[in-house]
Motif scaffolding. Structure first.
Motif, PDB file in Angstrom:
ATOM      1  N   ALA A 107     174.896   3.626  58.864  1.00 43.23           N
ATOM      2  CA  ALA A 107     174.842   3.116  60.336  1.00 43.23           C
ATOM      3  C   ALA A 107     176.016   2.200  60.623  1.00 43.23           C
ATOM      4  CB  ALA A 107     173.591   2.170  60.225  1.00 43.23           C
ATOM      5  N   VAL A 108     176.647   1.656  59.579  1.00 45.02           N
ATOM      6  CA  VAL A 108     178.039   1.069  60.073  1.00 45.02           C
ATOM      7  C   VAL A 108     178.825   2.007  60.651  1.00 45.02           C
ATOM      8  CG1 VAL A 108     179.856  -0.445  59.208  1.00 45.02           C
ATOM      9  CG2 VAL A 108     177.727  -0.798  58.198  1.00 45.02           C
ATOM     10  N   PHE A 109     179.068   3.027  60.299  1.00 37.88           N
ATOM     11  CA  PHE A 109     180.039   4.076  60.726  1.00 37.88           C
ATOM     12  C   PHE A 109     179.530   4.654  62.214  1.00 37.88           C
ATOM     13  CE2 PHE A 109     181.181   4.408  56.356  1.00 37.88           C
ATOM     14  CZ  PHE A 109     182.408   4.184  56.437  1.00 37.88           C
ATOM     15  N   VAL A 110     178.242   4.806  62.170  1.00 33.42           N
ATOM     16  CA  VAL A 110     177.703   5.173  63.490  1.00 33.42           C
ATOM     17  C   VAL A 110     177.985   4.159  64.680  1.00 33.42           C
ATOM     18  CG1 VAL A 110     175.599   5.354  64.754  1.00 33.42           C
ATOM     19  CG2 VAL A 110     175.715   6.212  62.602  1.00 33.42           C
ATOM     20  N   PHE A 111     177.735   2.874  64.084  1.00 30.31           N
ATOM     21  CA  PHE A 111     178.170   1.727  65.307  1.00 30.31           C
ATOM     22  C   PHE A 111     179.692   1.951  65.718  1.00 30.31           C
ATOM     23  CE2 PHE A 111     179.719  -2.623  66.082  1.00 30.31           C
ATOM     24  CZ  PHE A 111     178.970  -2.722  67.055  1.00 30.31           C
ATOM     25  N   LEU A 112     180.597   1.930  64.626  1.00 30.50           N
ATOM     26  CA  LEU A 112     182.050   1.785  65.022  1.00 30.50           C
ATOM     27  C   LEU A 112     182.426   2.971  65.886  1.00 30.50           C
ATOM     28  CD1 LEU A 112     183.233   0.207  61.501  1.00 30.50           C
ATOM     29  CD2 LEU A 112     182.960  -0.824  63.617  1.00 30.50           C
ATOM     30  N   LEU A 113     181.930   4.164  65.544  1.00 30.47           N
ATOM     31  CA  LEU A 113     182.298   5.437  66.177  1.00 30.47           C
ATOM     32  C   LEU A 113     181.813   5.447  67.853  1.00 30.47           C
ATOM     33  CD1 LEU A 113     181.670   8.181  63.319  1.00 30.47           C
ATOM     34  CD2 LEU A 113     184.029   7.238  64.240  1.00 30.47           C
ATOM     35  N   GLY A 114     180.898   4.728  68.007  1.00 30.73           N
ATOM     36  CA  GLY A 114     179.935   4.615  69.259  1.00 30.73           C
ATOM     37  C   GLY A 114     180.357   3.593  70.328  1.00 30.73           C
ATOM     38  N   LEU A 115     181.352   2.688  69.785  1.00 29.08           N
ATOM     39  CA  LEU A 115     181.855   1.669  70.817  1.00 29.08           C
ATOM     40  C   LEU A 115     182.451   2.010  71.868  1.00 29.08           C
ATOM     41  CD1 LEU A 115     182.482  -1.333  68.493  1.00 29.08           C
ATOM     42  CD2 LEU A 115     180.826  -1.103  69.942  1.00 29.08           C
ATOM     43  N   SER A 116     182.451   1.665  72.972  1.00 23.32           N
ATOM     44  CA  SER A 116     183.416   2.037  74.008  1.00 23.32           C
ATOM     45  C   SER A 116     184.512   0.997  73.984  1.00 23.32           C
ATOM     46  CB  SER A 116     182.670   1.724  75.468  1.00 23.32           C
ATOM     47  OG  SER A 116     182.283   0.457  75.672  1.00 23.32           O
ATOM     48  N   PRO A 117     185.840   1.668  74.581  1.00 24.43           N
ATOM     49  CA  PRO A 117     186.890   0.873  74.760  1.00 24.43           C
ATOM     50  C   PRO A 117     186.490  -0.472  75.430  1.00 24.43           C
ATOM     51  CG  PRO A 117     187.340   2.958  75.255  1.00 24.43           C
ATOM     52  CD  PRO A 117     185.874   2.828  75.116  1.00 24.43           C
ATOM     53  N   ALA A 118     185.868  -0.789  76.349  1.00 23.27           N
ATOM     54  CA  ALA A 118     185.468  -1.901  77.318  1.00 23.27           C
ATOM     55  C   ALA A 118     184.814  -2.901  76.175  1.00 23.27           C
ATOM     56  CB  ALA A 118     184.497  -1.648  78.439  1.00 23.27           C
ATOM     57  N   ALA A 119     184.127  -2.377  75.359  1.00 22.99           N
ATOM     58  CA  ALA A 119     183.645  -3.371  74.382  1.00 22.99           C
ATOM     59  C   ALA A 119     184.430  -4.223  73.751  1.00 22.99           C
ATOM     60  CB  ALA A 119     182.463  -2.682  73.497  1.00 22.99           C
ATOM     61  N   GLN A 120     185.465  -3.536  73.273  1.00 21.72           N
ATOM     62  CA  GLN A 120     186.528  -4.151  72.806  1.00 21.72           C
ATOM     63  C   GLN A 120     187.214  -5.188  73.276  1.00 21.72           C
ATOM     64  OE1 GLN A 120     186.963  -3.727  69.344  1.00 21.72           O
ATOM     65  NE2 GLN A 120     185.915  -1.761  69.075  1.00 21.72           N
ATOM     66  N   ARG A 121     187.581  -4.840  74.752  1.00 22.84           N
ATOM     67  CA  ARG A 121     188.472  -6.068  75.390  1.00 22.84           C
ATOM     68  C   ARG A 121     187.291  -6.923  75.819  1.00 22.84           C
ATOM     69  NH1 ARG A 121     189.477  -0.836  78.026  1.00 22.84           N
ATOM     70  NH2 ARG A 121     188.109  -1.209  79.629  1.00 22.84           N
ATOM     71  N   GLN A 122     186.007  -6.715  76.028  1.00 24.16           N
ATOM     72  CA  GLN A 122     185.164  -7.886  76.208  1.00 24.16           C
ATOM     73  C   GLN A 122     185.123  -8.924  75.136  1.00 24.16           C
ATOM     74  OE1 GLN A 122     183.827  -8.735  79.107  1.00 24.16           O
ATOM     75  NE2 GLN A 122     184.472  -6.921  80.354  1.00 24.16           N
ATOM     76  N   VAL A 123     185.474  -8.608  74.011  1.00 16.93           N
ATOM     77  CA  VAL A 123     185.221  -9.542  72.894  1.00 16.93           C
ATOM     78  C   VAL A 123     186.309 -10.987  73.167  1.00 16.93           C
ATOM     79  CG1 VAL A 123     185.659  -9.948  70.340  1.00 16.93           C
ATOM     80  CG2 VAL A 123     184.710  -7.839  71.289  1.00 16.93           C
ATOM     81  N   GLY A 124     187.397 -10.411  73.559  1.00 13.76           N
ATOM     82  CA  GLY A 124     188.328 -11.726  73.876  1.00 13.76           C
ATOM     83  C   GLY A 124     187.867 -12.241  74.926  1.00 13.76           C
TER      84      GLY A 124
END
Length: 420
Positions: A386-403
């Motif tokens: 499940a951890v790998f499923v989540f990391l593979l499925g994230l969108s680039p926008a999700a990474q930017r929204q963290v900051g």
């Protein structure tokens, strides 16, 4: 009531101390409601060894009550949510609680396994409606910056279902039999029904500012949902049969089960606040971290099954991780929902129950064909996937929204928001 009137009502509510107290009381009642639903849902797990002889069925058949419950919730959550979109929250929530009371009473007096199963189906229908709107109802009472805290409080009730509810019903069942435990939960449901029908505001849901996600992200939402289904399935492979694991694989005495479940429940309460705090600040860690922790704990439980202390600690870690994960998912759903937050919450409930049902089903197969100890190995493996499923499925926008989200997070006092 039109939008202008609702806005004015919300302003008046924030400025009136008595009405503010009403908002806090509603949140406490919603937490009590989640406590009741989770306790009733999982009672067959804690009472597995006591209920089976009453119906002359093997423990795996009682375990299937969890699977059947989850299947009904999975199938009914989204359709029932769509059908009930125009019904005021007070009427809908109270109806769900009333149906749960009826289902619990029918279980208490069930003369055979089929009536027992029928009661579980009624309870599952109530569950499908309740969990699709309880979170959005809670956050509609408060401003957005405190939604994580509000979700934590409401979901703390579900964790207390483990820390207090299940150990309490196990203790009562050992003293009086399993049927009185369902009568006790029915009485609690009646009390909550009466108080919510008085205190919970009515009105339409269309005018709430929480009716849609604050930062819609369809790809991230899908990744979270798939992760929930896989991860929860992994967790419940072992969790469904925790009492058998503790007694058969570990050698814990039946009289000590309540204390072991109590330890896990305390960890669960801590986990739900951890998940609610992490989700707006470190969203990826809040989702992947608990699953990774659960995976390690399950592998340790498998390897050290002979040690009572180790296994109890590891299952407590699993409870902490699961509660943190569940709270984080709900907070994230309200943020990234690509459409209606009610539909998104219903989808989340569906994925969780697909996970619960499939996990219970896989766990039953493992118990029947291998042994109960192997459920921990299977659980840890699926949680890691499940951890790998989540990391593979994230969108680039999700990474930017963290900051961005961390910079915009404000320390705002917990003040009630717009109550309709």
């Amino acid at each position: 009531m039109n939008r202008t009137a609702l806005t004015e009502a919300g302003t008046a509510m924030r400025s009136t101390p008595g009405k503010n107290g009403r908002a806090y009381a509603v949140i406490a009642l919603l937490a009590a409601s989640t406590f009741t639903f989770i306790t009733v849902e999982n009672m067959p797990i804690g009472l597995l060894t006591l209920m089976a002889p009453s119906f002359e069925t093997p423990p795996a058949m009682i375990g299937l009550l969890v699977t059947g419950y989850a299947v009904i919730v999975s199938l009914a959550s989204i359709p029932l949510t769509k059908l009930s979109m125009g019904i005021p929250r007070r009427r809908l929530l109270c109806s769900a609680i009333a149906l749960l009371v009826l289902a619990t009473l029918s279980t208490a007096f069930a003369p055979n396994y089929y009536v027992l199963l029928g009661g579980r189906i009624l309870g599952a229908l109530a569950h499908a409606v309740f969990w699709s709107i309880v979170a959005t109802t809670a956050v509609s009472l408060f401003d957005r910056p405190k939604h994580g805290t509000v979700i934590s409080i409401v979901f703390a009730g579900s964790s207390l279902g483990t820390v207090l509810g299940i150990p309490a019903v196990v203790w009562i069942a050992n003293q009086q039999g399993w049927r009185p435990t369902f009568l006790v939960m029915s009485a609690l449901g009646i009390c909550i029904f009466i108080l919510l029908s008085i205190l919970l505001p009515g009105g339409s849901r269309d005018d709430e500012d929480t009716s849609s996600g604050s930062t819609p992200d369809r790809r991230t939402f899908r990744a979270i949902m798939l992760t929930a289904a896989v991860g929860v399935s992994g967790i419940f492979i072992a969790q469904t049969y925790i009492t058998l694991f503790l007694t058969e694989a570990t050698g814990l005495r039946t009289s000590e089960l309540s204390l072991a479940l109590l330890a896990a429940g305390i960890s669960g309460v801590l986990g739900v606040f951890l998940g609610g705090w992490l989700a707006p600040r470190k969203p990826n860690v809040a989702i992947a971290g608990p699953l990774a922790l659960i995976s390690v704990a399950m592998f340790c439980a498998y390897a050290g099954a002979a040690s009572v202390m180790l296994v109890v600690v590891m299952f407590s870690v699993v409870a902490l991780g699961f509660s943190a994960f569940a709270a984080a998912v709900q907070v994230r759903v309200l943020i990234v929902a690509p459409g209606s937050t009610d539909i998104a919450s219903a989808t989340s409930s569906t994925m969780f129950n697909i996970g619960i049902g499939s996990g219970a089903l896989i766990g039953g197969a493992v118990v029947e064909n291998l042994d109960v100890r192997t459920t921990a190995l299977a659980s840890g493996s699926l949680a890691a996937i499940a951890v790998f499923v989540f990391l593979l499925g994230l969108s680039p926008a999700a990474q930017r929204q963290v900051g961005i989200r961390r910079r915009n997070l404000k320390k705002v006092p917990l003040e009630p928001g717009n109550m309709q």
